[in-house]
Design an enzyme around this catalytic site. Structure first.
Site, PDB file in Angstrom:
ATOM      1  CD1 TRP A  68      -2.178  -2.083   1.868  1.00 12.65           C
ATOM      2  CD2 TRP A  68      -2.954  -1.291   0.199  1.00 12.65           C
ATOM      3  NE1 TRP A  68      -3.067  -2.844   1.562  1.00 12.65           N
ATOM      4  CE2 TRP A  68      -3.482  -2.771   0.312  1.00 12.65           C
ATOM      5  CE3 TRP A  68      -3.349  -0.895  -1.221  1.00 12.65           C
ATOM      6  CZ2 TRP A  68      -4.613  -3.150  -0.478  1.00 12.65           C
ATOM      7  CZ3 TRP A  68      -4.206  -1.383  -1.943  1.00 12.65           C
ATOM      8  CH2 TRP A  68      -4.713  -2.453  -1.527  1.00 12.65           C
TER       9      TRP A  68
ATOM     10  CG  ASP B 253      -3.445   3.854   4.114  1.00 10.91           C
ATOM     11  OD1 ASP B 253      -4.418   3.489   4.948  1.00 10.91           O
ATOM     12  OD2 ASP B 253      -3.078   3.052   3.231  1.00 10.91           O
TER      13      ASP B 253
ATOM     14  CE  LYS C 172      -8.609  -3.108   3.972  1.00 11.34           C
ATOM     15  NZ  LYS C 172      -8.033  -2.568   2.884  1.00 11.34           N
TER      16      LYS C 172
HETATM   17  C1  LIG Z   1      -6.928  -2.187   1.932  1.00 15.54           C
HETATM   18  C2  LIG Z   1      -6.255  -0.973   2.037  1.00 15.54           C
HETATM   19  C3  LIG Z   1      -6.012  -0.073   0.921  1.00 15.54           C
HETATM   20  C4  LIG Z   1      -6.643  -0.010  -0.235  1.00 15.54           C
HETATM   21  O1  LIG Z   1      -8.199   0.028   0.100  1.00 15.54           O
HETATM   22  P1  LIG Z   1      -9.258   0.349  -0.929  1.00 15.54           P
HETATM   23  O2  LIG Z   1     -10.222   0.672  -0.466  1.00 15.54           O
HETATM   24  O3  LIG Z   1      -9.521  -1.178  -1.555  1.00 15.54           O
HETATM   25  O4  LIG Z   1      -8.708   1.419  -2.140  1.00 15.54           O
HETATM   26  C5  LIG Z   1      -5.193   1.192   1.298  1.00 15.54           C
HETATM   27  N1  LIG Z   1      -4.339   0.977   2.314  1.00 15.54           N
HETATM   28  C6  LIG Z   1      -4.286   0.066   3.291  1.00 15.54           C
HETATM   29  C7  LIG Z   1      -3.451   0.116   4.450  1.00 15.54           C
HETATM   30  C8  LIG Z   1      -5.244  -1.040   3.093  1.00 15.54           C
HETATM   31  O5  LIG Z   1      -5.318  -1.970   4.202  1.00 15.54           O
END
Ligand SMILES: *Cc1c(COP(=O)(O)O)cnc(C)c1O
Length: 362
Positions: free
Chosen positions: A102, A172, A196
């Site tokens: 990511w 993030d 999540k």
């Molecule tokens: C799942 C995830 C993403 C991507 O998310 P999307 O909504 O599928 O674009 C980005 N960063 C992290 C840390 C993630 O776990």
């Protein structure tokens, strides 16, 4: 009703009381005679929902008044472009720490719009640790400094934030938001896809310090400009109405659980039990160095690298109602994602299963 323990990395489990409440309100929300899905986003009923979602989020995370909370679309991945488009206002330089896929994707996207400096990386050991950061490697005039705070695929997390001085820290938190307390004032911007820890896929949360809004690059599309959404209370266009409503229910649930600090204690207990089990196992081991272990995502592999054994483990676990334990292809083995909604009983069931599997396969 046969609900399973779902260890999926995302989308992932939602709290049962949230699903039940949504079910109860599905056909007739609050006496409106319609579902939230059918409601105008300009209606009073919906306005109350989105305002309450924001109020609860602010309360749960103690968001200071000089930060905006935005409910956006496009997932975490769209933020990989929105961050540079909006924050490359001065030097068009940014520092990134490469701690997994990511972070890598985010850095690659930013490199399309400016100069990206990779400050450190843990790619040499399949991202199984958080690299040490040396301030001398930081770009003094960077527009921002970017980290992925919890690395969903590799199961690492920052336990200490980098000291970036006056350079805004962008993080993030897709897979760890509201799993542990954070001091929002230490960040310039927090981004998190909801699927999540917060709700269903479709809504992405951005918490941004107000002075970072309004300096977007000229090429920034209207919809990708934070100012557009900040000026309109996330109602510039139709927001992901239903996903925001479910997020509101999750926030209410979290508040009833005692808030983020209480949730953190439960998460530490759950992760602690599972890591103890793996550390004592003669068949499996965690893949991450102990000091950087995630509370949310726990990858583990067979000690002997036995792929057939791992495949059998995943299959038999599924038959026992413990699903989605297959690891990411780049790590192999297994991964148990144990977000806020995973009850302690679910982790205990997994531990019992691991111990039984070990005894049966001696
Ligand atoms: C799942 C995830 C993403 C991507 O998310 P999307 O909504 O599928 O674009 C980005 N960063 C992290 C840390 C993630 O776990």
């Amino acid at each position: 009703m046969n609900r399973v323990y779902n260890f999926s990395a995302g989308p992932s489990m939602l709290p049962l009381p949230v699903l039940e409440k949504a079910q109860k309100e599905m056909l007739n929300y609050g006496g409106t005679g319609m579902s939230v899905m059918e409601m105008s986003h300009r209606s009073k009923a919906y306005d109350d929902i989105i305002k309450e979602a924001e109020r609860l989020l602010r309360k749960l995370m103690s968001v200071p008044d000089n930060y905006k909370v935005l409910f956006l679309q496009g997932g975490g991945s769209t933020q990989f472009a929105m961050v540079p488009l909006n924050l490359f206002g001065k030097s068009k330089k940014a520092d990134y720490v490469k701690t997994g896929q990511w972070a890598k994707k985010a850095a690659a996207e930013a490199a399309r719009y400016g100069e990206v400096n990779i400050v450190a990386s843990s790619e040499d050991k399949v991202f199984s640790y958080i690299p040490d950061l040396n301030k001398a490697d930081f770009t003094p005039d960077a527009d921002y400094f970017y980290i992925c705070q919890n690395n969903t695929i590799y199961g690492t997390r920052y336990t200490k934030l980098p000291d970036t001085g006056n350079v805004p820290l962008v993080a993030d938190l897709s897979s760890c938001i509201m799993s542990e307390t954070v001091d929002v004032s230490k960040y310039g911007l927090i981004l998190a896809g909801a699927q999540k820890n917060v709700g269903p896929a479709g809504v992405t949360i951005v918490i941004i310090r107000e002075d970072l809004i309004g300096n977007a690059m000229d090429i920034t599309p209207t919809m990708l400009n934070y100012k557009t959404h900040a000026d309109n209370g996330s109602l510039y266009n139709t927001p992901p109405c239903y996903a925001i409503y479910i997020a509101k229910l999750v926030f209410e649930w979290l508040e009833e659980m005692g808030g983020v600090a209480e949730m953190q204690k439960i998460n530490e207990e759950k992760a602690g039990m599972l890591y103890d089990c793996l550390d004592n196992s003669k068949m499996f081991k965690g893949t991450v160095v102990p000091k950087d272990r995630s509370l949310m995502n726990v990858p583990f592999v067979s000690l002997k690298g036995d792929k057939d054994l791992e495949a059998r483990f995943v299959k038999e676990a599924e038959a026992a109602g413990l699903v989605n334990l297959k690891g990411h292809r780049t790590v192999g083995g297994m991964r148990a994602s144990i977000y806020n909604a995973m009850p302690v009983e679910g982790v205990k069931a997994l531990i019992d299963f691991i111990e039984k599997f070990e005894t049966d396969n001696k």
